[in-house]
Design a protein around this motif. Structure first.
Motif, short mmCIF file in Angstrom:
data_model
loop_
_atom_site.label_atom_id
_atom_site.label_comp_id
_atom_site.label_asym_id
_atom_site.label_seq_id
_atom_site.Cartn_x
_atom_site.Cartn_y
_atom_site.Cartn_z
N GLU A 39 0.81 -1.22 0.00
CA GLU A 39 0.00 0.00 0.00
C GLU A 39 0.85 1.27 0.00
O GLU A 39 0.30 2.38 -0.01
N GLY A 40 2.16 1.09 0.07
CA GLY A 40 3.04 2.25 0.07
C GLY A 40 3.26 2.87 1.44
O GLY A 40 3.78 3.98 1.55
N ARG A 41 2.89 2.15 2.49
CA ARG A 41 3.08 2.66 3.86
C ARG A 41 4.34 2.02 4.42
O ARG A 41 4.32 1.12 5.25
N GLY A 42 5.46 2.52 3.93
CA GLY A 42 6.75 1.90 4.20
C GLY A 42 7.17 1.89 5.65
O GLY A 42 7.73 0.91 6.14
N LYS A 43 6.92 2.99 6.37
CA LYS A 43 7.35 3.06 7.77
C LYS A 43 6.64 2.00 8.62
O LYS A 43 7.25 1.35 9.47
N LEU A 44 5.33 1.87 8.38
CA LEU A 44 4.58 0.87 9.13
C LEU A 44 5.03 -0.54 8.77
O LEU A 44 5.16 -1.42 9.63
N ALA A 45 5.27 -0.76 7.48
CA ALA A 45 5.76 -2.07 7.04
C ALA A 45 7.11 -2.39 7.68
O ALA A 45 7.35 -3.52 8.14
N ALA A 46 7.99 -1.38 7.73
CA ALA A 46 9.31 -1.59 8.34
C ALA A 46 9.18 -1.94 9.82
O ALA A 46 9.90 -2.80 10.33
N ALA A 47 8.24 -1.28 10.51
CA ALA A 47 8.04 -1.57 11.94
C ALA A 47 7.58 -3.01 12.14
O ALA A 47 8.04 -3.71 13.06
N LEU A 48 6.67 -3.46 11.29
CA LEU A 48 6.17 -4.83 11.42
C LEU A 48 7.26 -5.86 11.10
O LEU A 48 7.36 -6.91 11.75
N LEU A 49 8.08 -5.55 10.13
CA LEU A 49 9.20 -6.46 9.83
C LEU A 49 10.21 -6.46 10.96
O LEU A 49 10.82 -7.51 11.26
N ALA A 50 10.37 -5.32 11.62
CA ALA A 50 11.28 -5.27 12.78
C ALA A 50 10.74 -6.14 13.92
O ALA A 50 11.52 -6.81 14.62
N VAL A 51 9.42 -6.15 14.08
CA VAL A 51 8.82 -7.04 15.09
C VAL A 51 9.10 -8.49 14.74
O VAL A 51 9.44 -9.32 15.60
N SER A 52 8.95 -8.82 13.46
CA SER A 52 9.25 -10.20 13.02
C SER A 52 10.69 -10.56 13.31
O SER A 52 11.00 -11.67 13.74
N LEU A 53 11.57 -9.60 13.06
CA LEU A 53 13.00 -9.82 13.33
C LEU A 53 13.23 -10.07 14.82
O LEU A 53 13.99 -10.98 15.21
N ALA A 54 12.56 -9.29 15.66
CA ALA A 54 12.70 -9.47 17.11
C ALA A 54 12.19 -10.85 17.54
O ALA A 54 12.80 -11.52 18.39
N LEU A 55 11.09 -11.28 16.93
CA LEU A 55 10.56 -12.61 17.25
C LEU A 55 11.54 -13.70 16.80
O LEU A 55 11.66 -14.75 17.45
N GLY A 56 12.24 -13.45 15.71
CA GLY A 56 13.27 -14.40 15.28
C GLY A 56 14.37 -14.54 16.31
O GLY A 56 14.85 -15.65 16.60
N PHE A 57 14.75 -13.41 16.91
CA PHE A 57 15.76 -13.47 17.98
C PHE A 57 15.24 -14.22 19.20
O PHE A 57 15.98 -14.96 19.86
#
Length: 217
Positions: free
Chosen positions: A96-114
């Protein structure tokens, strides 16, 4: 207030493609072929597990019940399923072009990976202390007999290989998060984050099969 959208950066068209559509479809096909090869790799390991489970049913059941931590496997299952959800949401908002929100959600995924890797590290440490190790290094007193060390040989190979895939997936998600933060994705260009999501979903799917085999039965 909804996040303001900005035009996505147009990806470069490689010289051997005639259009962006062809380039994107080729990337999708390549990813699916790669995922199939990954499935075949783990299918071989699942087959080996099935064979040894058939040969040593009692010992494998005891090793699963006494040798691994059910809470750890269950928690990690919840963690990975949640990470799949945040990756899917990140893909949705990136599209949808909402990059900042997408980046935040991917960061959460990354944290869950840790979190997943941290719990796995705790498990591995306990296995080393208890002597739940492959081959001649096995000396776990509570589960003895033919097949006991084989269970942990397969356990370390399967979970270790899966863990390596988690690390690769986290690396890819980190790159996608940075690119999403830079507003590189949008309604026209979102294939990279789509492919990264497919890989992460496969990693989660493999764990869904590992969890019952190693922790529940």
């Amino acid at each position: 207030m909804p996040e303001a959208t900005t035009p996505a950066i147009e990806p470069p068209l490689a010289h051997h493609f005639v259009s962006m559509r062809q380039q994107t479809e080729a990337a999708r096909l390549g990813m699916w072929l790669f995922l199939v090869s990954e499935v075949l790799l783990f299918t071989g390991l699942f087959t080996a597990y099935a064979v040894y489970r058939f040969l040593y049913p009692t010992v494998f059941e005891e090793a699963s019940r006494k040798g691994v931590e059910l809470w750890a496997g269950t928690t990690n299952t919840f963690v990975l399923i949640t990470s799949s959800l945040t990756v899917a949401l990140g893909y949705h908002f990136a599209k949808e072009g909402r990059g900042k929100l997408a980046a935040a959600l991917l960061a959460v995924s990354l944290a869950l990976g840790f979190v997943f890797l941290g719990i796995k590290a705790i498990e591995y440490t306990n296995h080393f202390h208890e002597g739940q190790l492959p081959g001649k290094f096995y000396h776990f007193a509570e589960v003895q007999g033919p097949g006991a060390s084989m269970f942990f040989t397969l356990y370390f190979i399967m979970t270790g290989l899966h863990g390596a895939h988690v690390v690769v997936g986290m690396t890819v998600l980190a790159i996608m998060a940075v690119r999403a933060w830079r507003e590189e994705f949008g309604p026209v260009h979102f294939a990279p984050i789509e492919l990264a999501g497919l890989y992460w979903h496969l990693v989660d799917l493999i764990w869904i099969f590992l969890y019952p085999l190693l922790y529940l039965i």
